[in-house]
Design a protein around this motif. Structure first.
Motif, PDB file in Angstrom:
ATOM      1  N   VAL A  28       0.860  -1.179   0.000  1.00  0.00           N
ATOM      2  CA  VAL A  28       0.000   0.000   0.000  1.00  0.00           C
ATOM      3  C   VAL A  28       0.901   1.235   0.000  1.00  0.00           C
ATOM      4  N   ILE A  29       0.568   2.206  -0.838  1.00  0.00           N
ATOM      5  CA  ILE A  29       1.399   3.396  -1.009  1.00  0.00           C
ATOM      6  C   ILE A  29       0.631   4.615  -0.525  1.00  0.00           C
ATOM      7  N   VAL A  39       4.328   0.697   2.334  1.00  0.00           N
ATOM      8  CA  VAL A  39       4.373  -0.084   3.566  1.00  0.00           C
ATOM      9  C   VAL A  39       3.429  -1.274   3.455  1.00  0.00           C
ATOM     10  N   PHE A  40       3.207  -1.944   4.589  1.00  0.00           N
ATOM     11  CA  PHE A  40       2.463  -3.203   4.588  1.00  0.00           C
ATOM     12  C   PHE A  40       1.033  -2.979   5.068  1.00  0.00           C
ATOM     13  N   GLN A  41       0.092  -3.330   4.240  1.00  0.00           N
ATOM     14  CA  GLN A  41      -1.316  -3.115   4.550  1.00  0.00           C
ATOM     15  C   GLN A  41      -1.717  -3.814   5.835  1.00  0.00           C
ATOM     16  N   SER A  42      -1.205  -5.008   6.058  1.00  0.00           N
ATOM     17  CA  SER A  42      -1.611  -5.768   7.246  1.00  0.00           C
ATOM     18  C   SER A  42      -1.216  -5.044   8.535  1.00  0.00           C
ATOM     19  N   ILE A  43      -0.043  -4.417   8.545  1.00  0.00           N
ATOM     20  CA  ILE A  43       0.412  -3.693   9.736  1.00  0.00           C
ATOM     21  C   ILE A  43      -0.398  -2.422   9.919  1.00  0.00           C
ATOM     22  N   ILE A  44      -0.567  -1.667   8.853  1.00  0.00           N
ATOM     23  CA  ILE A  44      -1.267  -0.391   8.927  1.00  0.00           C
ATOM     24  C   ILE A  44      -2.717  -0.574   9.360  1.00  0.00           C
ATOM     25  N   THR A  45      -3.419  -1.527   8.742  1.00  0.00           N
ATOM     26  CA  THR A  45      -4.841  -1.703   9.056  1.00  0.00           C
ATOM     27  C   THR A  45      -5.049  -2.272  10.451  1.00  0.00           C
ATOM     28  N   ARG A  46      -4.062  -3.005  10.953  1.00  0.00           N
ATOM     29  CA  ARG A  46      -4.174  -3.535  12.313  1.00  0.00           C
ATOM     30  C   ARG A  46      -4.036  -2.428  13.352  1.00  0.00           C
ATOM     31  N   ARG A  47      -3.286  -1.380  13.035  1.00  0.00           N
ATOM     32  CA  ARG A  47      -3.028  -0.321  14.011  1.00  0.00           C
ATOM     33  C   ARG A  47      -4.010   0.833  13.909  1.00  0.00           C
ATOM     34  N   SER A  48      -4.593   1.070  12.725  1.00  0.00           N
ATOM     35  CA  SER A  48      -5.432   2.258  12.545  1.00  0.00           C
ATOM     36  C   SER A  48      -6.748   1.905  11.869  1.00  0.00           C
ATOM     37  N   MET A  54     -10.086   3.436   4.953  1.00  0.00           N
ATOM     38  CA  MET A  54      -9.676   4.067   3.701  1.00  0.00           C
ATOM     39  C   MET A  54      -9.448   3.013   2.617  1.00  0.00           C
ATOM     40  N   MET A  55      -9.032   1.815   3.024  1.00  0.00           N
ATOM     41  CA  MET A  55      -8.776   0.741   2.067  1.00  0.00           C
ATOM     42  C   MET A  55     -10.047   0.289   1.352  1.00  0.00           C
ATOM     43  N   HIS A  56     -11.195   0.562   1.957  1.00  0.00           N
ATOM     44  CA  HIS A  56     -12.460   0.116   1.380  1.00  0.00           C
ATOM     45  C   HIS A  56     -12.932   1.019   0.253  1.00  0.00           C
ATOM     46  N   ILE A  57     -12.248   2.140   0.085  1.00  0.00           N
ATOM     47  CA  ILE A  57     -12.615   3.043  -1.012  1.00  0.00           C
ATOM     48  C   ILE A  57     -12.274   2.379  -2.338  1.00  0.00           C
ATOM     49  N   GLU A  58     -13.231   2.364  -3.240  1.00  0.00           N
ATOM     50  CA  GLU A  58     -12.993   1.721  -4.537  1.00  0.00           C
ATOM     51  C   GLU A  58     -11.996   2.549  -5.349  1.00  0.00           C
ATOM     52  N   THR A  59     -10.931   1.923  -5.748  1.00  0.00           N
ATOM     53  CA  THR A  59      -9.912   2.594  -6.555  1.00  0.00           C
ATOM     54  C   THR A  59      -9.191   1.560  -7.389  1.00  0.00           C
ATOM     55  N   SER A  60      -8.761   1.953  -8.559  1.00  0.00           N
ATOM     56  CA  SER A  60      -8.045   1.017  -9.427  1.00  0.00           C
ATOM     57  C   SER A  60      -6.597   0.861  -9.003  1.00  0.00           C
ATOM     58  N   GLU A  61      -6.100   1.782  -8.187  1.00  0.00           N
ATOM     59  CA  GLU A  61      -4.715   1.719  -7.708  1.00  0.00           C
ATOM     60  C   GLU A  61      -4.727   1.701  -6.186  1.00  0.00           C
ATOM     61  N   LEU A  76       4.928   8.810  12.896  1.00  0.00           N
ATOM     62  CA  LEU A  76       3.952   7.794  13.269  1.00  0.00           C
ATOM     63  C   LEU A  76       4.392   6.416  12.775  1.00  0.00           C
ATOM     64  N   LEU A  77       4.863   6.333  11.537  1.00  0.00           N
ATOM     65  CA  LEU A  77       5.335   5.052  11.012  1.00  0.00           C
ATOM     66  C   LEU A  77       6.561   4.559  11.766  1.00  0.00           C
ATOM     67  N   ASP A  78       7.459   5.480  12.152  1.00  0.00           N
ATOM     68  CA  ASP A  78       8.632   5.079  12.926  1.00  0.00           C
ATOM     69  C   ASP A  78       8.236   4.326  14.180  1.00  0.00           C
ATOM     70  N   VAL A  79       7.116   4.741  14.757  1.00  0.00           N
ATOM     71  CA  VAL A  79       6.688   4.154  16.028  1.00  0.00           C
ATOM     72  C   VAL A  79       5.921   2.854  15.836  1.00  0.00           C
ATOM     73  N   ILE A  80       5.047   2.782  14.827  1.00  0.00           N
ATOM     74  CA  ILE A  80       4.170   1.609  14.728  1.00  0.00           C
ATOM     75  C   ILE A  80       4.755   0.461  13.913  1.00  0.00           C
ATOM     76  N   MET A  81       5.762   0.739  13.085  1.00  0.00           N
ATOM     77  CA  MET A  81       6.345  -0.356  12.314  1.00  0.00           C
ATOM     78  C   MET A  81       7.189  -1.243  13.225  1.00  0.00           C
TER      79      MET A  81
END
Length: 312
Positions: A28-29, A39-48, A54-61, A76-81
């Protein structure tokens, strides 16, 4: 060329790859300012939850543009990754403004544990209602105090409010001819709160201190010494030269916590006996404690604690 940043084209734009948070196997970019973060969708979606939705928004990219500051989102990424990716950076070595940015973005994306941890660290770096006279140098200019008041209201952190109001109320504003004046960024209630608190604080200082023998403004009145023959504490030079009386009295009115702290730490003086020195230190220390206890009455938040966003 050495040191040249890598770029990537996304859509019709070219972005710099983030030097840390661009993982080749990320899925996910996020586009923040001029930088692409992979970064990694699984990590991001687990924390926020917010970023997950936002991932549920329909988009081709699978990329999203964020209207955040790069430094805040990166922090924020420095802390949660995971530490295998990058080292978390919540520590007292961080500058307090960076932590404010981290708390705000963590709250925006509902990463509650990060916001709570960062707030605890910030309590060690800024004055709080529990420790209003710690690290007061951060308020050497009024703009910093105004920034903290705005932040504390946005993020529901009232522990930082009264010390910041105290800092503004004890500023000699003419020394900081800033344009535009940072005080104008306060709500009308908060501007009034600064003015009223200033009057209440100075009135209390005068009431508590005027009768003290060291504060008689050129007419020393110390007559309580039990030492045979007395000591010179109330007449000639006591803890400071007599000609400094007016300046010390002014400083006590304008900057009472700082001045009282200095008086607590004054060494034994040859013109003042030990018993008078001990009484002087104890009295000024008690006055300082009493003033700290009364900050809530000087800067009353009762009319807006239920709506701490700081409306008009």
């Amino acid at each position: 060329m050495p040191g040249e940043r890598e770029t990537v084209s996304i859509g019709d734009m070219t972005y710099y790859k983030h030097p840390i948070h661009w993982y080749p196997d990320g899925n996910v970019i996020y586009l923040v300012e001029d930088t692409a973060i992979n970064v990694f969708q699984s990590i991001i979606t687990r924390r926020s939850r917010v970023l997950k939705e936002m991932m549920h928004i329909e988009t081709s990219e699978l990329w999203f543009r964020l209207e955040d500051l790069l430094r805040d989102f990166t922090f924020l990424l420095d802390v949660i990754m995971p530490q295998t990716c990058t080292k978390p950076r919540i520590s007292t070595d961080n500058e307090w403004r960076s932590l404010i940015g981290l708390i705000q973005i963590a709250q925006r994306y509902e990463v509650d544990d990060v916001a709570a941890r960062a707030a605890k660290v910030l309590e060690e770096m800024l004055p709080t209602v529990q420790h209003p006279d710690q690290n007061t140098n951060v308020y050497d200019d009024p703009e910093s105090a105004v920034d903290v008041i705005s932040f504390a209201r946005r993020c529901h952190l009232p522990q930082f409010l009264r010390p910041a109001f105290y800092a503004l109320a004890t500023q000699e504003w003419a020394d900081y001819p800033l344009e535009p004046n940072p005080l104008t960024r306060l709500s009308s209630k908060d501007m009034m709160r600064v003015q009223q608190g200033r009057i209440k604080l100075q009135s209390e200082v005068i009431s508590m201190a005027f009768g003290r023998w060291e504060n008689c403004n050129g007419q020393r009145c110390h007559d309580t010494c039990t030492k045979e023959g007395g000591c010179w504490g109330g007449w000639g030079d006591g803890f400071w030269p007599k000609e400094d009386d007016v300046a010390r009295w002014k400083n006590l009115q304008w900057h009472p916590l700082d001045e009282l702290k200095k008086r607590e730490e004054m060494p034994q003086h040859r013109h003042v006996c030990t018993s008078c020195r001990d009484e002087f230190v104890a009295a000024n220390k008690q006055m300082r404690v009493d003033l700290i206890d009364k900050l809530a009455t000087f800067f009353n938040l009762g009319d807006d604690e239920a709506a701490i966003h700081g409306g008009a």
